[in-house]
Design an enzyme around this catalytic site. Structure first.
Site, PDB file in Angstrom:
ATOM      1  N   ASP A  95       0.853  -1.196   0.000  1.00  0.00           N
ATOM      2  CA  ASP A  95       0.000   0.000   0.000  1.00  0.00           C
ATOM      3  C   ASP A  95       0.890   1.247   0.000  1.00  0.00           C
ATOM      4  OD1 ASP A  95      -0.417  -0.808   3.436  1.00  0.00           O
ATOM      5  OD2 ASP A  95       0.632   0.985   2.750  1.00  0.00           O
ATOM      6  N   HIS A 110       8.531  -5.403  -1.316  1.00  0.00           N
ATOM      7  CA  HIS A 110       7.609  -6.321  -2.002  1.00  0.00           C
ATOM      8  C   HIS A 110       6.812  -5.627  -3.097  1.00  0.00           C
ATOM      9  CE1 HIS A 110       7.615  -9.234   1.675  1.00  0.00           C
ATOM     10  NE2 HIS A 110       8.711  -9.338   0.943  1.00  0.00           N
ATOM     11  N   CYS A 121       8.929  -4.072 -22.037  1.00  0.00           N
ATOM     12  CA  CYS A 121       9.978  -3.021 -21.989  1.00  0.00           C
ATOM     13  C   CYS A 121      10.484  -2.776 -20.571  1.00  0.00           C
ATOM     14  CB  CYS A 121       9.427  -1.728 -22.585  1.00  0.00           C
ATOM     15  SG  CYS A 121       8.112  -0.950 -21.609  1.00  0.00           S
ATOM     16  N   THR A 178       4.599  -6.996  11.927  1.00  0.00           N
ATOM     17  CA  THR A 178       4.919  -8.085  11.008  1.00  0.00           C
ATOM     18  C   THR A 178       5.055  -9.385  11.788  1.00  0.00           C
ATOM     19  OG1 THR A 178       6.454  -8.888   9.301  1.00  0.00           O
ATOM     20  CG2 THR A 178       7.405  -7.551  11.064  1.00  0.00           C
ATOM     21  N   SER A 179       4.555 -10.455  11.173  1.00  0.00           N
ATOM     22  CA  SER A 179       4.532 -11.757  11.855  1.00  0.00           C
ATOM     23  C   SER A 179       5.883 -12.464  11.807  1.00  0.00           C
ATOM     24  CB  SER A 179       3.478 -12.655  11.196  1.00  0.00           C
ATOM     25  OG  SER A 179       3.818 -12.868   9.826  1.00  0.00           O
ATOM     26  N   ASN A 203       4.107  -4.937  18.238  1.00  0.00           N
ATOM     27  CA  ASN A 203       3.111  -5.843  17.667  1.00  0.00           C
ATOM     28  C   ASN A 203       1.996  -6.047  18.673  1.00  0.00           C
ATOM     29  OD1 ASN A 203       1.834  -8.248  16.487  1.00  0.00           O
ATOM     30  ND2 ASN A 203       3.675  -8.378  15.229  1.00  0.00           N
TER      31      ASN A 203
HETATM   32  C1  BV8 Z   1      12.497 -15.147  -1.953  1.00  0.00           C
HETATM   33  C2  BV8 Z   1       3.422  -9.270  -2.000  1.00  0.00           C
HETATM   34  C3  BV8 Z   1      14.561 -15.800  -2.900  1.00  0.00           C
HETATM   35  C4  BV8 Z   1       2.335  -9.968  -2.700  1.00  0.00           C
HETATM   36  C5  BV8 Z   1       4.359 -10.915  -0.487  1.00  0.00           C
HETATM   37  C6  BV8 Z   1       8.869 -22.360  -0.740  1.00  0.00           C
HETATM   38  C7  BV8 Z   1       8.611 -21.930  -2.041  1.00  0.00           C
HETATM   39  C8  BV8 Z   1       8.887 -20.636  -2.485  1.00  0.00           C
HETATM   40  C9  BV8 Z   1       9.455 -19.733  -1.599  1.00  0.00           C
HETATM   41  C10 BV8 Z   1       9.694 -20.157  -0.296  1.00  0.00           C
HETATM   42  C11 BV8 Z   1       9.421 -21.451   0.138  1.00  0.00           C
HETATM   43  N1  BV8 Z   1       9.760 -21.526   1.463  1.00  0.00           N
HETATM   44  C12 BV8 Z   1      10.240 -20.328   1.872  1.00  0.00           C
HETATM   45  C13 BV8 Z   1      10.224 -19.517   0.809  1.00  0.00           C
HETATM   46  C14 BV8 Z   1      10.636 -18.152   0.800  1.00  0.00           C
HETATM   47  C15 BV8 Z   1       9.370 -17.315   0.788  1.00  0.00           C
HETATM   48  C16 BV8 Z   1       8.771 -17.361   2.176  1.00  0.00           C
HETATM   49  O1  BV8 Z   1       9.314 -16.779   3.080  1.00  0.00           O
HETATM   50  N2  BV8 Z   1       7.632 -18.076   2.320  1.00  0.00           N
HETATM   51  C17 BV8 Z   1       6.999 -18.171   3.630  1.00  0.00           C
HETATM   52  C18 BV8 Z   1       5.487 -18.341   3.425  1.00  0.00           C
HETATM   53  C19 BV8 Z   1       7.621 -19.347   4.386  1.00  0.00           C
HETATM   54  N3  BV8 Z   1       9.783 -15.981   0.415  1.00  0.00           N
HETATM   55  C20 BV8 Z   1       9.798 -15.620  -0.872  1.00  0.00           C
HETATM   56  O2  BV8 Z   1       9.411 -16.306  -1.793  1.00  0.00           O
HETATM   57  C21 BV8 Z   1      10.421 -14.263  -1.120  1.00  0.00           C
HETATM   58  N4  BV8 Z   1      11.427 -14.372  -2.127  1.00  0.00           N
HETATM   59  O3  BV8 Z   1      12.698 -15.851  -0.989  1.00  0.00           O
HETATM   60  O4  BV8 Z   1      13.355 -15.065  -3.037  1.00  0.00           O
HETATM   61  C22 BV8 Z   1      15.662 -14.872  -2.572  1.00  0.00           C
HETATM   62  C23 BV8 Z   1      15.533 -13.946  -1.535  1.00  0.00           C
HETATM   63  C24 BV8 Z   1      16.581 -13.103  -1.237  1.00  0.00           C
HETATM   64  C25 BV8 Z   1      17.747 -13.182  -1.971  1.00  0.00           C
HETATM   65  C26 BV8 Z   1      17.855 -14.092  -3.013  1.00  0.00           C
HETATM   66  C27 BV8 Z   1      16.813 -14.947  -3.313  1.00  0.00           C
HETATM   67  C28 BV8 Z   1       9.378 -13.282  -1.622  1.00  0.00           C
HETATM   68  C29 BV8 Z   1       8.365 -13.028  -0.528  1.00  0.00           C
HETATM   69  C30 BV8 Z   1       7.430 -11.901  -0.954  1.00  0.00           C
HETATM   70  C31 BV8 Z   1       6.074 -12.448  -1.236  1.00  0.00           C
HETATM   71  N5  BV8 Z   1       5.157 -11.339  -1.420  1.00  0.00           N
HETATM   72  N6  BV8 Z   1       3.543  -9.887  -0.704  1.00  0.00           N
HETATM   73  C32 BV8 Z   1       1.005  -9.477  -2.220  1.00  0.00           C
HETATM   74  O5  BV8 Z   1       0.922  -8.610  -1.314  1.00  0.00           O
HETATM   75  O6  BV8 Z   1       0.027  -9.971  -2.779  1.00  0.00           O
HETATM   76  S1  BV8 Z   1       4.391 -11.637   1.047  1.00  0.00           S
HETATM   77  C33 BV8 Z   1       3.206 -11.059   2.122  1.00  0.00           C
HETATM   78  O7  BV8 Z   1       3.662 -11.463   3.435  1.00  0.00           O
HETATM   79  C34 BV8 Z   1       3.084  -9.560   2.227  1.00  0.00           C
HETATM   80  O8  BV8 Z   1       4.044  -8.837   1.485  1.00  0.00           O
HETATM   81  C35 BV8 Z   1       3.354  -9.309   3.681  1.00  0.00           C
HETATM   82  O9  BV8 Z   1       3.895  -8.078   3.883  1.00  0.00           O
HETATM   83  C36 BV8 Z   1       4.324 -10.368   3.971  1.00  0.00           C
HETATM   84  C37 BV8 Z   1       4.626 -10.579   5.415  1.00  0.00           C
HETATM   85  O10 BV8 Z   1       3.411 -10.607   6.118  1.00  0.00           O
HETATM   86  P1  BV8 Z   1       3.198  -9.529   7.295  1.00  0.00           P
HETATM   87  O11 BV8 Z   1       3.333  -8.172   6.727  1.00  0.00           O
HETATM   88  O12 BV8 Z   1       4.076  -9.890   8.430  1.00  0.00           O
HETATM   89  O13 BV8 Z   1       1.679  -9.728   7.630  1.00  0.00           O
HETATM   90  P2  BV8 Z   1       1.019 -10.895   8.497  1.00  0.00           P
HETATM   91  O14 BV8 Z   1      -0.433 -10.887   8.213  1.00  0.00           O
HETATM   92  O15 BV8 Z   1       1.805 -12.154   8.321  1.00  0.00           O
HETATM   93  O16 BV8 Z   1       1.263 -10.430  10.017  1.00  0.00           O
HETATM   94  C38 BV8 Z   1       0.609  -9.274  10.477  1.00  0.00           C
HETATM   95  C39 BV8 Z   1       1.212  -8.953  11.833  1.00  0.00           C
HETATM   96  O17 BV8 Z   1       0.657  -7.727  12.296  1.00  0.00           O
HETATM   97  C40 BV8 Z   1       0.918  -9.994  12.898  1.00  0.00           C
HETATM   98  O18 BV8 Z   1       2.095 -10.245  13.648  1.00  0.00           O
HETATM   99  C41 BV8 Z   1      -0.150  -9.327  13.782  1.00  0.00           C
HETATM  100  O19 BV8 Z   1      -0.031  -9.719  15.136  1.00  0.00           O
HETATM  101  C42 BV8 Z   1       0.210  -7.873  13.616  1.00  0.00           C
HETATM  102  N7  BV8 Z   1      -0.909  -6.940  13.774  1.00  0.00           N
HETATM  103  C43 BV8 Z   1      -2.189  -7.081  13.321  1.00  0.00           C
HETATM  104  N8  BV8 Z   1      -2.886  -5.960  13.619  1.00  0.00           N
HETATM  105  C44 BV8 Z   1      -2.042  -5.105  14.249  1.00  0.00           C
HETATM  106  C45 BV8 Z   1      -0.780  -5.721  14.344  1.00  0.00           C
HETATM  107  N9  BV8 Z   1       0.278  -5.131  14.934  1.00  0.00           N
HETATM  108  C46 BV8 Z   1       0.093  -3.889  15.425  1.00  0.00           C
HETATM  109  N10 BV8 Z   1      -1.088  -3.230  15.370  1.00  0.00           N
HETATM  110  C47 BV8 Z   1      -2.175  -3.798  14.797  1.00  0.00           C
HETATM  111  N11 BV8 Z   1      -3.336  -3.131  14.753  1.00  0.00           N
END
Ligand code: BV8
Length: 236
Positions: A95, A110, A121, A178-179, A203
């Protein structure tokens, strides 16, 4: 001399602005399967379905406004730079609420929901209205080459060199809303720890990376972040 501050934000900072998180019980990935919608393979297989998913999220973003947490981080950036410190805000969020709140030292690792990328392009432009498989690139005019400018699972996040350079030299690292489940962002706290930084987690709940952090501020971001910023700046 003020030190070097790196802040990582996740979906939790935007939750009180009405944007859903991903892994909370009512989160996006509870409703949708990320493997069907947020991978390059999914886009190759069913581009129209992926476009529709991101069009709906982009439309949902138009009414969203920054909350007090976004505003507090923009104020922290200005105050910290005025003291001669270094500052970088790394967001996992797609966002634009940090920009709306006035943050400038900002990296979208991200990608950005309001932008689109042409596979022909390679130009990144503002995504105006709904994208579909026939939309023409405003730069090369080719139809059917546009995708959301968002980093999908299995893709390398943006600005990784800049981010790791900042983490390896930071004196303070804060992870907000972030989680700690998605890599490489979930590993940033370890890099900052190795650099000798003080680690703060803000958090609503404990996370998988909580044990690494030196300080924890528990509560909703819109109240916890302004309070933390005020205390952080008061400590000098
Ligand atoms: C990579 C964009 C290599 C899209 C997102 C198997 C297959 C393929 C990949 C993998 C695999 N196993 C592991 C991986 C790596 C994978 C990964 O980590 N997977 C996880 C599921 C295990 N990662 C990747 O694929 C990444 N790329 O590894 O490339 C590489 C890397 C580096 C160098 C060389 C090579 C790419 C990951 C990016 C994916 N894209 N988003 C879209 O938005 O549609 S990920 C998605 O999760 C979002 O971007 C989000 O930001 C991100 C993390 O989530 P959070 O932001 O933490 O949100 P979440 O809901 O989880 O948590 C919310 C938190 O807020 C909680 O803690 C909650 O308590 C808290 N909260 C809630 N309300 C409040 C609050 N806190 C305060 N106040 C409140 N009111």
């Amino acid at each position: 001399m003020a030190g070097s501050l790196v802040i990582l934000t996740g979906a939790g900072i935007s939750a009180e602005s009405g944007l859903g998180t991903f892994r909370d019980t009512d989160g996006l990935w509870a409703e949708f399967d990320w493997q069907e919608l947020a991978t390059p393979e999914a886009f190759a297989a069913r581009p129209a379905r992926v476009h529709a998913f991101y069009n709906a999220r982009r439309a949902n973003l138009t009414a969203a406004r920054p909350n007090a947490a976004h505003t507090a981080l923009a104020q922290l950036e200005r105050a910290w730079l005025a003291r001669g410190g270094d500052f970088l805000l790394v967001t996992q969020n797609v966002d634009d609420l940090h920009e709306q709140a006035g943050s400038e030292r900002l990296v979208h690792m991200h990608g950005e929901l309001k932008k689109m990328r042409c596979l022909g392009c390679h130009t990144v432009t503002d995504a105006v209205g709904e994208l579909d498989t026939g939309t023409c690139c405003p730069r090369c005019q080719q139809p059917g080459f546009l995708r959301p400018h968002v980093v999908w699972f299995g893709e390398i996040p943006l600005e990784m060199d800049l981010i790791f350079q900042a983490l390896e030299t930071c004196t303070h690292f804060a992870a907000i809303g972030t989680s700690g489940t998605v890599y490489p962002a979930a590993g940033f706290s370890e890099v900052a720890k190795r650099a000798g930084a003080h680690l703060t987690e803000i958090n609503l709940a404990q996370t998988e990376t909580s044990p690494l952090f030196d300080s924890h501020v528990s509560g909703p971001a819109s109240t916890a972040v302004p309070a933390w910023v005020e205390a952080f700046l008061a400590q000098g």
